[in-house]
Design a protein around this motif. Structure first.
Motif, PDB file in Angstrom:
ATOM      1  N   LEU A 505     -39.687  27.022  66.446  1.00  0.00           N
ATOM      2  CA  LEU A 505     -40.702  27.952  66.929  1.00  0.00           C
ATOM      3  C   LEU A 505     -40.130  29.351  67.046  1.00  0.00           C
ATOM      4  O   LEU A 505     -40.802  30.334  66.746  1.00  0.00           O
ATOM      5  CB  LEU A 505     -41.226  27.488  68.282  1.00  0.00           C
ATOM      6  N   LEU A 516     -32.271  38.797  72.284  1.00  0.00           N
ATOM      7  CA  LEU A 516     -31.805  37.973  73.388  1.00  0.00           C
ATOM      8  C   LEU A 516     -30.408  38.379  73.826  1.00  0.00           C
ATOM      9  O   LEU A 516     -29.954  37.963  74.863  1.00  0.00           O
ATOM     10  CB  LEU A 516     -31.782  36.500  72.967  1.00  0.00           C
ATOM     11  N   GLY A 519     -29.878  39.598  77.123  1.00  0.00           N
ATOM     12  CA  GLY A 519     -29.842  38.616  78.192  1.00  0.00           C
ATOM     13  C   GLY A 519     -31.099  38.590  79.020  1.00  0.00           C
ATOM     14  O   GLY A 519     -32.200  38.809  78.529  1.00  0.00           O
ATOM     15  N   VAL A 520     -30.924  38.369  80.262  1.00  0.00           N
ATOM     16  CA  VAL A 520     -32.029  38.028  81.141  1.00  0.00           C
ATOM     17  C   VAL A 520     -33.087  39.113  81.262  1.00  0.00           C
ATOM     18  O   VAL A 520     -34.265  38.790  81.301  1.00  0.00           O
ATOM     19  CB  VAL A 520     -31.473  37.647  82.517  1.00  0.00           C
ATOM     20  N   LEU A 523     -36.451  38.893  79.550  1.00  0.00           N
ATOM     21  CA  LEU A 523     -37.302  37.712  79.690  1.00  0.00           C
ATOM     22  C   LEU A 523     -38.473  37.961  80.610  1.00  0.00           C
ATOM     23  O   LEU A 523     -39.026  37.037  81.180  1.00  0.00           O
ATOM     24  CB  LEU A 523     -36.469  36.546  80.227  1.00  0.00           C
ATOM     25  N   THR A 617     -49.716  34.901  77.765  1.00  0.00           N
ATOM     26  CA  THR A 617     -48.840  33.892  78.366  1.00  0.00           C
ATOM     27  C   THR A 617     -48.106  33.112  77.297  1.00  0.00           C
ATOM     28  O   THR A 617     -46.883  32.927  77.361  1.00  0.00           O
ATOM     29  CB  THR A 617     -49.668  32.925  79.212  1.00  0.00           C
ATOM     30  N   VAL A 618     -48.846  32.674  76.313  1.00  0.00           N
ATOM     31  CA  VAL A 618     -48.211  31.904  75.241  1.00  0.00           C
ATOM     32  C   VAL A 618     -47.178  32.761  74.519  1.00  0.00           C
ATOM     33  O   VAL A 618     -46.077  32.320  74.197  1.00  0.00           O
ATOM     34  CB  VAL A 618     -49.283  31.392  74.258  1.00  0.00           C
ATOM     35  N   THR A 621     -44.120  33.073  76.447  1.00  0.00           N
ATOM     36  CA  THR A 621     -43.333  31.839  76.380  1.00  0.00           C
ATOM     37  C   THR A 621     -42.467  31.841  75.134  1.00  0.00           C
ATOM     38  O   THR A 621     -41.326  31.377  75.152  1.00  0.00           O
ATOM     39  CB  THR A 621     -44.265  30.626  76.351  1.00  0.00           C
ATOM     40  N   LYS A 624     -39.036  33.159  75.349  1.00  0.00           N
ATOM     41  CA  LYS A 624     -38.000  32.407  76.051  1.00  0.00           C
ATOM     42  C   LYS A 624     -37.379  31.354  75.156  1.00  0.00           C
ATOM     43  O   LYS A 624     -36.585  30.549  75.612  1.00  0.00           O
ATOM     44  CB  LYS A 624     -38.596  31.737  77.288  1.00  0.00           C
ATOM     45  N   LEU A 625     -37.786  31.355  73.918  1.00  0.00           N
ATOM     46  CA  LEU A 625     -37.269  30.326  73.024  1.00  0.00           C
ATOM     47  C   LEU A 625     -35.972  30.785  72.380  1.00  0.00           C
ATOM     48  O   LEU A 625     -35.778  31.964  72.116  1.00  0.00           O
ATOM     49  CB  LEU A 625     -38.291  30.018  71.932  1.00  0.00           C
ATOM     50  N   LEU A 626     -35.154  29.835  72.139  1.00  0.00           N
ATOM     51  CA  LEU A 626     -33.895  30.115  71.465  1.00  0.00           C
ATOM     52  C   LEU A 626     -34.041  29.781  69.999  1.00  0.00           C
ATOM     53  O   LEU A 626     -34.824  28.918  69.620  1.00  0.00           O
ATOM     54  CB  LEU A 626     -32.796  29.241  72.043  1.00  0.00           C
ATOM     55  N   ALA A 628     -31.468  28.646  68.278  1.00  0.00           N
ATOM     56  CA  ALA A 628     -30.595  27.511  67.994  1.00  0.00           C
ATOM     57  C   ALA A 628     -31.212  26.254  68.576  1.00  0.00           C
ATOM     58  O   ALA A 628     -31.506  26.208  69.751  1.00  0.00           O
ATOM     59  CB  ALA A 628     -29.239  27.750  68.618  1.00  0.00           C
TER      60      ALA A 628
END
Lengths: 800, 326
Positions: A505, A516, A519-520, A523, A617-618, A621, A624-626, A628
């Motif tokens: 995804l 990413l 970092g945080v 998010l 919202t989706v 989300t 937040k996906l990686l 790897a």
């Protein structure tokens, strides 16, 4: 068009209101404006300087501005609720009574001074006239007689006569009436009723109205590009353009923020709209500059620009320009949709015309060309991502130096400053013409044989991406931009989830992994528990680095439109008259339940209507996906990739071995989702167990009896083993795998003949190509595509 | 024998008894492969009277001798008039038929007199009627743990089928609940192996074994957000029959940012149950109820059981076996 007009060039001023004194003309307090074209108070008080939201370092203003600052009127809120994504608006919020100026503190979300007119959603409302600054002095409705046969321009407009406007050359418009503002000649000397040249759009008209909305829209686009620092200056970037709203808007953004060159004799890259027949609005600036906003009900429009100097505040300094070198690719998918030859030729002609107008190098390719692709398309030439910000800065410096040198050189030569970025605006239009009929038939056979619309869409997407990838590699582009909007990404995310692409995804939807690395903070709102979790950014970045460009290796897909919702895109296209083409796609006119794609699209949009935060919202989300997958090996030893989607295989090798090992499993079981990891591992078990108590049911597949070995089975079996879970499920709906394009079959055969060698080859590639890429970057040279294009065939040889 | 159905995953044509044997073998394989139930374990089976828990109890009863475990039925009485009474009657019939010891724990006893009806009345006026299932799910999880403690069980087993897991994945995505998604993917993570039986298979198994179960939707269920996900799932399954499995596969393979992963669970400072915050969700909700401000705290539930907690009675998710939080 059908509108009857006077045959003589002199126009009639049909509805000219009384001349309005700008100093005293302010409507009675409380007067409700019935229409936006109606006279509105003209500001003559000392206005604050136009604020520039795009100043460097003010990126946070995107998020700040999208937060609900101004409370909306109930009417506006109703309009916001009623407006659903995906609709095209003829008039923004037509039913809602316009908010009164100065009433209850409703303000434009950007300039915070004007009453909002355009409501994107609650909290995102924009005014019409933009930040204080130069104002139009009149709005004129005009209509055009377009075409080569129109009357000649009566005004000496000063622009070169060879300026291309579509195929019809220069066309003219006739001022029809003056809606408000000054009478002709009073405020804008030189502008009078008459026939005017109809020129392609420039920034003037675009910025005339809806400045706040447009500024924020453009800023979002540029902020996405600038924030991530993915695209190096001077890099060649391929814009994937389908003609649809989002990608057209993307191309338009790139066209628009290209360096604007003024003065006669210099061809500016232009995106000329389809000349409209019908009403449009012209904006008359005090300086006499005109722009056209909006178009007829069906088509876009151009810009009326007799005076080539834009008003103050609209010119852009060089720091804001996009510095990459764009090219546009268009893929004609008519064969997959079963369109007739005539229709396709028509579409192709229209598309090529539009492509030509962008002024960029363009490539119009037909989907049939996938049949000629080399198997190397499927190889991932892994390239080390150029280092962090240091490398970016170095590249910028090099670029600026180069540019400076070129400018000096041009001045020394005495000519006008040569465009540094464009090699040749009309360079190498790659129009192959109509593809051979045999290829079309082959492709049609393939798509007709696919059993479900879901699989057809997936297959088309796969082939298209391979083709775009090939074009990018062949012409040395190192980035591909796709115009997927936020809405589209949310739908794609949910669709991917339902298709079993959970591991990919992030690959399918996320901008770029380097995002990413920070970092945080990226998010969104921090986790409620406060801590940063087990993965600190440092660890994360180290792990992500190797994965960043792995999917296609040397070509990276970026999605700069991912912050724009489809509604914003629709408004932008409407307001800026961005031409949008409709071409029938695979799912056109398909019922909602025909495919998972259609179903998910309808579901998400419906849910969005009920819960207005669904899409965002989706979408959040997805951030937040990686990239790897959780349990895939380390970056140094990449896992084997899926043949079709080029993602690391997400199928348990244990399950595979079991299936391959041949415990009496029937061949039909091989092609079922048995292959899937823990979720379905016991499915194979069941197949195995079921044979003990009962006699094996005799069926068409029962005779095989032996586990599929690549050597014995049709090419399908060994192909299946090289696919990820989702692609296997998709390929189950493709009954005859022999119909697939030859490059896929050849590559599958290659990989299966060397079982286990794939990893070694990839390992070898990793070293070889990365050193090449390193040489390209560290040498201070720009990573132009030629080097990668040169690297790809080398990769091939290793492979063969 | 006559072919009764086509097996969903392998595509084989099976007949009834054969299907039942395969189904039981799958569960056995899952339990053994994941070492979920060690020999000698006392297993509390969460029984709602619905098809999933009925099938689960039946299968486990068949498998109890080879697994060497002893079973206890634990039912929760949420206090939903007209719905739970009938379901509990079904559970009692099952327990009598299978000769399994049954323990019923009631919300009213555990949570200071709060029944779901009372909660619903309390939340009805506040525009939070949708929160009913939130309360119920959290409290039921808590009640189940209490029941397990009462019967001295070492493991709790709940019946969830693949459809429910797929619904949950969809729902968590639509709500952007990354923490639960991280754990939702974790259903297949070590220690928690899930046996995935699709809803269809569960119903077929119940049909072939002639099980007596209670199939009615909870009176509060239609208000739940899960309904949207369920509708979507049914449509998806109609388009592509393997959609449920695909979704579960996606959930298992989902790669989430480490920062989105939930912190390791601690213990509730009041009741000692698993909690990721100082106070477990059940205690926090009860506090809100007692203060007449029913306010579901949007945070992580204890132990993540809420993730797979369905609307009461209205079907449920994969068979999740997890250690009792004792």
């Amino acid at each position: 068009m059908a509108r009857p007009g006077p045959a003589r060039p002199g126009p009639r001023v049909t509805a000219a209101p009384a001349p309005r004194d700008v100093t005293s003309a302010s409507p009675a307090p409380g007067a409700v404006r019935r229409h936006e074209r109606e006279p509105r108070p003209w500001r003559v008080t000392a206005a604050p300087a136009p604020r520039d939201a795009e100043r460097a370092g003010s990126c946070a203003c995107v998020t700040a501005a999208t937060k609900p600052r101004a409370a909306l009127s109930p009417a506006a809120a109703v309009a916001a609720v009623m407006c659903q994504v995906g609709e095209d608006y003829v008039e923004p919020a037509p039913e809602a009574p316009p908010p009164r100026p100065g009433g209850r503190g409703q303000r434009c979300v950007k300039c915070k001074e004007e009453p909002p007119i355009l409501v994107i959603r609650a909290g995102d409302a924009f005014c019409r006239f933009g930040p204080p600054g130069p104002r139009p002095s009149a709005v004129i409705s005009l209509w055009s007689t377009v075409g080569a046969n129109g009357p000649p321009c009566e005004q000496p407009c000063g622009l070169p006569a060879d300026l291309p406007v579509g195929s019809a050359g220069r066309s003219c418009v006739r001022l029809l009436r003056l809606d408000w503002g000054a009478p002709p000649g009073a405020l804008s000397p030189g502008l009078d009723a008459g026939v005017w040249c109809w020129y392609p759009r420039s920034e003037v008209g675009a910025l005339a109205f809806w400045g706040c909305f447009k500024a924020l829209y453009t800023h979002k686009f540029r902020a996405v590009l600038g924030k991530h620092r993915t695209i190096f200056p001077g890099e060649k970037v391929l814009l994937a353009w389908s003609g649809g709203p989002s990608s057209s808007s993307m191309v338009w953004q790139v066209v628009e923020v290209r360096p604007a060159r003024s003065g006669a004799g210099v061809r500016a890259p232009r995106w000329a709209a389809v000349p409209c027949c019908g009403e449009a609005e012209a904006v008359v600036w005090p300086a006499g500059v005109c722009g056209v906003v909006g178009g007829g009900p069906l088509s876009g429009s151009g810009t009326l620009m007799p005076v080539p100097s834009p008003p103050q505040g609209l010119s852009r300094d060089s720091a804001k320009r996009l510095r990459f070198v764009p090219g546009v690719v268009y893929v004609d998918e008519g064969a997959a949709c079963g369109r007739s030859v005539g229709d396709r030729a028509q579409t192709r002609a229209a598309m090529e015309q539009a492509l030509r107008r962008t002024g960029f190098p363009w490539h119009a390719v037909a989907l049939e060309q996938v049949l000629d692709l080399p198997p190397s398309v499927l190889c991932c030439a892994v390239r080390e991502p150029p280092g962090g910000q240091g490398a970016y800065k170095a590249a910028v410096d090099t670029f600026l130096q180069k540019q400076q040198q070129q400018r000096w050189g041009a001045e020394a030569a005495g000519g006008s400053p040569a465009p540094a970025l464009v090699e040749e605006p009309q360079g190498s239009p790659a129009s192959a013409g109509a593809p051979p009929a045999a290829q079309t038939q082959a492709l049609c056979r393939l798509f007709d044989s696919v059993r479900s619309l879901t699989a057809r869409e997936e297959l088309l997407q796969t082939l298209r991406s391979h083709l775009v990838l090939h074009v990018a590699r062949a012409h040395g582009y190192s980035k591909v931009m796709t115009g997927e909007s936020c809405t589209r990404l949310a739908i794609k995310l949910m669709t991917g989830l339902a298709l079993g692409r959970g591991a990919f995804l992030a690959w399918d939807t996320v901008w770029h992994p380097r995002r990413l690395r920070r970092g945080v903070p990226d998010l969104g709102p921090g986790p409620p528990w406060g801590g940063a979790g087990p993965g600190t950014p440092g660890v994360l970045s180290r792990r992500l680095q190797g994965f960043s460009d792995e999917r296609h290796g040397d070509v990276v897909v970026v999605r700069p439109m991912r912050e724009h919702t489809l509604k914003e895109v629709a408004f932008h296209n409407r307001l800026c008259a961005v031409p949008v083409f409709f071409t029938p796609a695979v799912d056109t006119r398909a019922p909602e339940k025909a495919s998972i794609h259609r179903l998910m699209e309808a579901f998400v949009l419906r849910l969005q209507a009920q819960f207005p935060s669904t899409i965002s919202t989706v979408y959040r989300t997805s951030e937040k996906l990686l990239k790897a997958p959780r349990d895939v090996s380390t970056p140094r030893a990449p896992a084997p990739c899926c043949l079709l989607c080029c993602c690391a295989l997400d199928v348990d090798t244990a399950g595979l071995c079991w299936a391959r090992g041949g415990h009496g499993v029937q061949s039909s079981a091989l092609t079922t989702p048995v292959l899937a990891g823990s979720a379905t591992a016991f499915g194979a078990q069941a197949a195995h167990l079921s044979q003990t108590p009962a006699e094996p049911p005799a069926g068409p597949h029962g005779a095989a009896g032996v586990a599929g070995r690549c050597e014995r089975e049709a090419p399908g079996a060994c192909l299946m083993e090289q696919l990820c879970y989702s692609c296997r499920v998709t390929m189950k709906d493709v009954p005859s795998l022999d119909l697939l394009p030859p490059y896929i079959l050849a590559e599958a055969r290659l990989r299966s003949q060397r079982p286990g060698a794939a990893g070694d080859v990839h390992g070898g590639l990793l070293g070889g190509s990365s050193s090449e890429a390193d040489a390209g970057v560290s040498g201070g040279d720009l990573p132009t595509g030629r080097q990668e294009a040169g690297a790809a065939p080398g990769v091939l040889h290793v492979y063969k | 024998a006559l072919t009764a159905l086509r097996h969903l995953r392998s595509g084989l044509a099976l007949w009834g008894a054969c299907f039942c044997a395969a189904f039981e073998a799958e569960v056995l394989h899952t339990v053994e492969a994941g070492r979920l139930l060690p020999p000698g374990a006392v297993v509390a089976v969460g029984a709602s009277g619905g098809k999933d828990s009925t099938v689960l109890a039946h299968v486990l009863r068949e498998l109890a001798p080879p697994l060497d475990v002893s079973l206890r039925l634990v039912a929760v009485d949420e206090g939903i008039g007209g719905y739970r009474d009938a379901a509990l009657a079904a559970v009692r019939r099952q327990a009598a038929r299978w000769e399994l010891p049954l323990t019923v724990v009631a919300y009213a006893d555990l949570f200071g007199g709060w029944t779901m009806d009372a909660v619903a009345r309390s939340t009805a006026g506040s525009g939070r009627s949708r929160a009913c299932c939130t309360f119920c799910g959290v409290l039921r999880r808590r009640a189940l743990e209490e029941g397990a403690r009462l019967v001295g069980a070492s493991h709790i087993v709940t019946g969830h089928n693949a459809d429910d897991m797929a619904e949950t994945v969809l729902m968590n995505f639509l709500r952007g609940d990354a923490g639960r998604l991280a754990r939702g993917g974790g259903l297949g993570s070590p220690g928690e192996g899930g046996a995935l039986a699709s809803q269809k298979e569960v119903v077929l198994y119940a049909h072939f074994c002639r099980l007596d179960y209670f199939s009615e939707e909870c009176v509060y269920a239609p208000e739940a957000f899960r309904g949207h996900a369920r509708d979507l799932l049914k449509l998806l399954e109609a388009v592509r029959p393997s959609a449920v499995l695909d979704l579960v596969h996606s959930a298992e393979r989902l790669a989430l940012h480490p920062a989105a992963q939930p912190p390791p669970p601690g213990a509730c400072s009041r009741c000692g149950a698993l909690a990721s915050r100082p106070l477990c969700q059940a205690c926090a909700l009860l506090d809100g109820l007692n203060h007449r401000h029913p306010k579901p705290v949007r945070a992580l539930p204890p132990g993540g059981a809420l993730l797979t907690t369905p609307v009461p009675g209205a079907s449920s998710l994969s068979m999740v076996l997890r250690r009792a939080g004792l």
